[in-house]
Structures are given as C-alpha cells and as structure tokens.
Motif scaffolding. Structure first.
Motif, PDB file in Angstrom:
ATOM      1  N   ARG A   6       0.829  -1.209   0.000  1.00 49.10           N
ATOM      2  CA  ARG A   6       0.000   0.000   0.000  1.00 49.10           C
ATOM      3  C   ARG A   6       0.859   1.254   0.000  1.00 49.10           C
ATOM      4  N   ASN A   7       2.096   1.163   0.466  1.00 49.61           N
ATOM      5  CA  ASN A   7       2.954   2.330   0.589  1.00 49.61           C
ATOM      6  C   ASN A   7       3.817   2.585  -0.649  1.00 49.61           C
ATOM      7  N   ARG A   8       3.713   1.766  -1.662  1.00 53.88           N
ATOM      8  CA  ARG A   8       4.489   1.959  -2.880  1.00 53.88           C
ATOM      9  C   ARG A   8       3.878   3.063  -3.728  1.00 53.88           C
ATOM     10  N   SER A   9       4.742   3.808  -4.406  1.00 53.00           N
ATOM     11  CA  SER A   9       4.209   4.805  -5.324  1.00 53.00           C
ATOM     12  C   SER A   9       3.619   4.106  -6.552  1.00 53.00           C
ATOM     13  N   PHE A  10       2.878   4.846  -7.318  1.00 54.14           N
ATOM     14  CA  PHE A  10       2.067   4.304  -8.406  1.00 54.14           C
ATOM     15  C   PHE A  10       2.281   5.154  -9.647  1.00 54.14           C
ATOM     16  N   THR A  11       2.449   4.498 -10.781  1.00 59.68           N
ATOM     17  CA  THR A  11       2.700   5.203 -12.033  1.00 59.68           C
ATOM     18  C   THR A  11       1.628   4.868 -13.051  1.00 59.68           C
ATOM     19  N   GLN A  12       1.163   5.897 -13.752  1.00 56.18           N
ATOM     20  CA  GLN A  12       0.236   5.717 -14.864  1.00 56.18           C
ATOM     21  C   GLN A  12       0.959   6.153 -16.136  1.00 56.18           C
ATOM     22  N   LEU A  13       0.875   5.331 -17.171  1.00 56.76           N
ATOM     23  CA  LEU A  13       1.431   5.663 -18.478  1.00 56.76           C
ATOM     24  C   LEU A  13       0.281   5.706 -19.470  1.00 56.76           C
ATOM     25  N   ILE A  14       0.199   6.793 -20.217  1.00 57.44           N
ATOM     26  CA  ILE A  14      -0.830   6.923 -21.241  1.00 57.44           C
ATOM     27  C   ILE A  14      -0.108   7.237 -22.546  1.00 57.44           C
ATOM     28  N   GLU A  15      -0.226   6.321 -23.511  1.00 60.98           N
ATOM     29  CA  GLU A  15       0.449   6.495 -24.798  1.00 60.98           C
ATOM     30  C   GLU A  15      -0.591   6.797 -25.872  1.00 60.98           C
ATOM     31  N   PHE A  16      -0.342   7.850 -26.632  1.00 58.48           N
ATOM     32  CA  PHE A  16      -1.224   8.275 -27.705  1.00 58.48           C
ATOM     33  C   PHE A  16      -0.534   8.009 -29.039  1.00 58.48           C
ATOM     34  N   GLU A  17      -1.254   7.399 -29.960  1.00 61.75           N
ATOM     35  CA  GLU A  17      -0.762   7.272 -31.327  1.00 61.75           C
ATOM     36  C   GLU A  17      -1.525   8.293 -32.158  1.00 61.75           C
ATOM     37  N   ILE A  18      -0.791   9.160 -32.846  1.00 62.73           N
ATOM     38  CA  ILE A  18      -1.387  10.284 -33.557  1.00 62.73           C
ATOM     39  C   ILE A  18      -0.685  10.496 -34.898  1.00 62.73           C
ATOM     40  N   GLU A  19      -1.238  11.383 -35.692  1.00 56.30           N
ATOM     41  CA  GLU A  19      -0.559  11.828 -36.912  1.00 56.30           C
ATOM     42  C   GLU A  19       0.504  12.852 -36.507  1.00 56.30           C
ATOM     43  N   PRO A  20       1.647  12.863 -37.199  1.00 55.57           N
ATOM     44  CA  PRO A  20       2.738  13.767 -36.818  1.00 55.57           C
ATOM     45  C   PRO A  20       2.334  15.242 -36.719  1.00 55.57           C
ATOM     46  N   HIS A  21       1.413  15.693 -37.552  1.00 54.82           N
ATOM     47  CA  HIS A  21       1.032  17.115 -37.489  1.00 54.82           C
ATOM     48  C   HIS A  21       0.241  17.451 -36.220  1.00 54.82           C
ATOM     49  N   GLN A  22      -0.211  16.446 -35.469  1.00 53.84           N
ATOM     50  CA  GLN A  22      -0.944  16.657 -34.218  1.00 53.84           C
ATOM     51  C   GLN A  22      -0.031  16.648 -32.991  1.00 53.84           C
ATOM     52  N   GLN A  23       1.203  16.202 -33.146  1.00 58.04           N
ATOM     53  CA  GLN A  23       2.059  15.970 -31.980  1.00 58.04           C
ATOM     54  C   GLN A  23       2.308  17.230 -31.150  1.00 58.04           C
ATOM     55  N   GLU A  24       2.682  18.304 -31.767  1.00 57.81           N
ATOM     56  CA  GLU A  24       3.012  19.525 -31.020  1.00 57.81           C
ATOM     57  C   GLU A  24       1.808  20.030 -30.218  1.00 57.81           C
ATOM     58  N   ALA A  25       0.639  20.034 -30.826  1.00 55.70           N
ATOM     59  CA  ALA A  25      -0.561  20.510 -30.128  1.00 55.70           C
ATOM     60  C   ALA A  25      -0.939  19.583 -28.975  1.00 55.70           C
TER      61      ALA A  25
END
Length: 120
Positions: A6-25
């Motif tokens: 219960r005392n361990r930290s927790f990590t969430q990873l969210i990966e998005f696959e997009i078109e390159p022209h959307q990456q900066e926004a």
C-alpha cells in the motif's frame, strides 16, 4: 494487500498514437493538463510528457504517492472534470493505451552526483 504494498508509489502511463502534425498541439495540451494535475490533486509526485522522434506517439507519465491517489485523479478525468476524452478527440488520437504500475525499485542521481537506489 500487505502494508508495504500500500505504501508503494504508483505510475500511470498513457500512450497516444497520432498523426505527426498533431504531436506539437497534443504535447502542449497534455503539458497544460499535467500542470493542473500538479496543482490540484492530492498525492501527485511527478509527471512528464514525451514525444517520439517520428512524431507519431506521445507518452504521458504520471507518478502518484499511492494507487488510490492516481485512480481518484483518473476517475475525475473520466467524469469530465478535466475533459480528458475531449482532448483525445480534438487531437485525433488513433489509439490510446493506458498502463498502471506499482514502483518496486527506482534509481536517481542526487545533487552531489551520487546514485541512490530504492528497492521497496
């Protein structure tokens, strides 16, 4: 669940696959959203927004003091408080992959240039 788990930290990873022209926004939108998380959610430890060299992926890394803190924040996202799903639609993500992990070991460099390893 054991007390040490219960005392361990927790990590969430969210990966998005997009078109390159959307990456900066998308990087900009996630960076702003991450700043709101840092200011408004109990248990927030750290976060980063990372972009692939080919422009097709963005990774959002969020670390929390506990699983409960991370899940509570995400539940608020799902309920529309931060309009997470609209972010996905606006930036036309092809796929979004979610991962959740408990931190079992970490290593970091301190200001005195020493390496510190934490095994939990």
């Amino acid at each position: 669940m054991k007390a040490f788990e219960r005392n361990r930290s927790f990590t969430q990873l969210i990966e998005f696959e997009i078109e390159p022209h959307q990456q900066e926004a998308l990087v900009s939108a996630l960076s702003a959203q991450t700043e709101r998380l840092a200011q408004g959610y109990d248990g927030f430890l750290s976060a980063s927004v990372q972009a692939s060299d080919d422009g097709r992926r963005v990774l959002n890394y969020l670390q929390w003091q506990s699983r409960e803190a991370g899940e509570a924040a995400f539940e608020r996202f799902e309920s529309g408080e931060q309009d997470f799903w609209q972010l996905i639609l606006t930036h036309q993500a092809k796929t979004v992959t979610f991962g959740s992990f408990q931190v079992l070991s970490s290593i970091a460099r301190s200001q005195d240039n020493a390496l510190h390893c934490n095994l939990l």
